[in-house]
Design a protein around this motif. Structure first.
Motif, mmCIF file in Angstrom:
data_model
loop_
_atom_site.group_PDB
_atom_site.id
_atom_site.type_symbol
_atom_site.label_atom_id
_atom_site.label_comp_id
_atom_site.label_asym_id
_atom_site.label_seq_id
_atom_site.Cartn_x
_atom_site.Cartn_y
_atom_site.Cartn_z
ATOM 1 N N GLN A 1 1.245 -1.294 0.226
ATOM 2 C CA GLN A 1 0.667 -0.229 0.312
ATOM 3 C C GLN A 1 0.917 0.812 -0.140
ATOM 4 N N VAL A 2 0.396 1.944 -1.170
ATOM 5 C CA VAL A 2 1.597 3.412 -1.072
ATOM 6 C C VAL A 2 0.394 4.206 -0.721
ATOM 7 N N VAL A 3 1.475 5.459 0.302
ATOM 8 C CA VAL A 3 -0.434 6.724 -0.525
ATOM 9 C C VAL A 3 1.025 7.571 -1.000
ATOM 10 N N ILE A 4 0.757 8.956 -2.016
ATOM 11 C CA ILE A 4 0.988 9.583 -2.696
ATOM 12 C C ILE A 4 0.591 10.695 -1.764
ATOM 13 N N GLU A 5 1.513 12.050 -2.107
ATOM 14 C CA GLU A 5 0.190 13.085 -1.797
ATOM 15 C C GLU A 5 1.153 14.443 -1.444
ATOM 16 N N GLU A 6 0.680 15.669 -2.072
ATOM 17 C CA GLU A 6 1.158 16.613 -1.957
ATOM 18 C C GLU A 6 2.521 16.591 -0.714
ATOM 19 N N CYS A 7 3.100 17.969 -1.452
ATOM 20 C CA CYS A 7 4.478 18.010 -1.294
ATOM 21 C C CYS A 7 4.577 19.680 -0.082
ATOM 22 N N LEU A 8 4.563 18.544 1.676
ATOM 23 C CA LEU A 8 4.105 20.006 1.223
ATOM 24 C C LEU A 8 5.265 21.482 1.532
ATOM 25 N N VAL A 9 5.225 22.425 1.514
ATOM 26 C CA VAL A 9 6.530 23.724 1.488
ATOM 27 C C VAL A 9 6.355 24.515 2.851
ATOM 28 N N GLY A 10 7.405 24.882 3.222
ATOM 29 C CA GLY A 10 7.159 25.560 4.120
ATOM 30 C C GLY A 10 8.318 24.835 5.711
ATOM 31 N N PHE A 11 8.060 24.894 7.076
ATOM 32 C CA PHE A 11 8.712 25.331 7.689
ATOM 33 C C PHE A 11 8.096 24.239 8.599
ATOM 34 N N GLU A 12 9.017 23.319 9.031
ATOM 35 C CA GLU A 12 8.994 21.930 9.384
ATOM 36 C C GLU A 12 9.003 22.074 11.216
ATOM 37 N N PHE A 13 8.346 21.686 11.680
ATOM 38 C CA PHE A 13 7.980 21.577 13.651
ATOM 39 C C PHE A 13 7.441 20.337 13.387
ATOM 40 N N SER A 14 8.413 19.910 14.783
ATOM 41 C CA SER A 14 7.651 18.561 15.975
ATOM 42 C C SER A 14 7.303 19.377 17.262
ATOM 43 N N LEU A 15 6.084 18.844 17.208
ATOM 44 C CA LEU A 15 5.270 19.114 18.604
ATOM 45 C C LEU A 15 4.495 17.362 19.288
ATOM 46 N N ILE A 16 5.710 17.605 20.342
ATOM 47 C CA ILE A 16 5.199 15.784 20.391
ATOM 48 C C ILE A 16 4.586 16.191 22.307
ATOM 49 N N CYS A 17 3.172 15.655 22.065
ATOM 50 C CA CYS A 17 2.082 15.909 23.818
ATOM 51 C C CYS A 17 2.529 15.151 24.431
#
Ligand code: GLY
Length: 303
Positions: free
Chosen positions: A68-84
């Motif tokens: 199974q393969v997901v093909i998705e839009e390439c998001l462009v911007g500033f990447e960050f991680s928020l862990i809760c």
């Protein structure tokens, strides 16, 4: 689930067949993201900059029958991680970290599990964090409860600040690596107290060290394509910063490589620039013929 609960994410489609997937890629054009199903040790995602790269990723993915393969839009911007910290609908955010996923300087080269990281991230303001909590993290925790799969643990949001607001790249049901290595040293509240409060659905305000932590990953020369085992690592005893081991082991009392991402050097200082200087000063004390690292961790946020 993100579609059902209107959690912002990239436009995507799921495929089980090479020809349909290829036709979709041709229709969408590049850049485009190919995500393979299954556990991939952080290497299941190809951010294809060209149609040829996407085609290659699809060929590899569909070598596994019925993959199974997901093909998705390439998001462009500033990447960050928020862990809760999450327990059902109790969702307590940690401080933001920024991972550097590409293997080489200037965000070039293949996608990796993460080549370096820092925390906090000035560009991600309290207003953006609040927005992300309201649009992404809390709705996702609530969605899991609603779906009868209440989640308890660390919920990792891999996020992109785009011109259209924050969008979700991925969720992980765990701490991030290398995010944990820069977030935990800044947590002043006792870790066990936080977990106990979350388990009991009690209010808790987390206290954070204002200092900046910055980590530089040292990885096997050919990572992520392959890894080196048994190469001698010298000089770690001269390092002042913290060193965490990922793919290393002791062999005959010597430290040797034993995986893709081998170790991370984490420095703490008053500013991002000072943490950068300190981390790299220590990285330069470590010698191994089969390790490489990025030289620009945190640089974008210093511009
Ligand atoms: N640093 C990315 C991850 O842990 O998935």
């Amino acid at each position: 689930i993100m579609m059902k609960y209107q959690i912002p994410t990239a436009a995507y489609q799921t495929f089980r067949d090479y020809d349909c997937a290829y036709a979709y890629v041709m229709a969408q054009g590049a850049p485009i993201v190919i995500k393979e199903d299954g556990l991939k040790a952080g290497k299941g995602v190809t951010v294809a900059k060209t149609i040829e790269e996407a085609e290659e990723a699809l060929k590899i993915a569909f070598e596994i029958p019925n993959n199974q393969v997901v093909i998705e839009e390439c998001l462009v911007g500033f990447e960050f991680s928020l862990i809760c910290f999450v327990n059902g609908t109790t969702v307590i955010p940690m401080e933001i970290a920024q991972d550097h996923k590409c293997a080489y300087d200037g965000d070039t080269g293949p996608n990796t599990g993460g080549m370096g990281v820092y925390s906090p991230v000035k560009r991600i303001t309290p207003a953006i964090i609040e927005d992300t909590m309201n649009q992404v993290m809390r709705p996702m925790a609530e969605a899991m409860v609603e779906e009868g799969h209440s989640f308890t643990g660390f919920l990792y949001g891999g996020l992109m600040l785009t011109d259209d607001g924050v969008k979700t790249i991925e969720f992980n049901a765990r701490f991030g690596d290398p995010e944990a290595e820069v977030i935990l040293p800044r947590l002043k509240t006792d870790f066990i107290s936080v977990i106990q409060a979350v388990m009991n659905h009690q209010e808790i305000t987390l206290e954070w060290d204002d200092q900046v932590t910055l980590g530089v990953v040292m990885a096997s020369t050919n990572y992520p394509a392959s890894s080196t085992k048994g190469a001698l690592i010298e000089g770690v005893e001269n390092v002042d910063s913290m060193v965490y081991y990922m793919g290393a082991k002791r062999h005959n009392a010597q430290l040797v490589t034993d995986g893709g991402r081998v170790l991370i050097v984490v420095a703490k200082a008053d500013t991002l620039a000072a943490a950068y200087e300190k981390a790299y000063e220590d990285v330069h004390k470590i010698h191994c013929k089969h390790l490489f690292y990025r030289n620009d961790i945190g640089k974008k946020d210093m511009e």
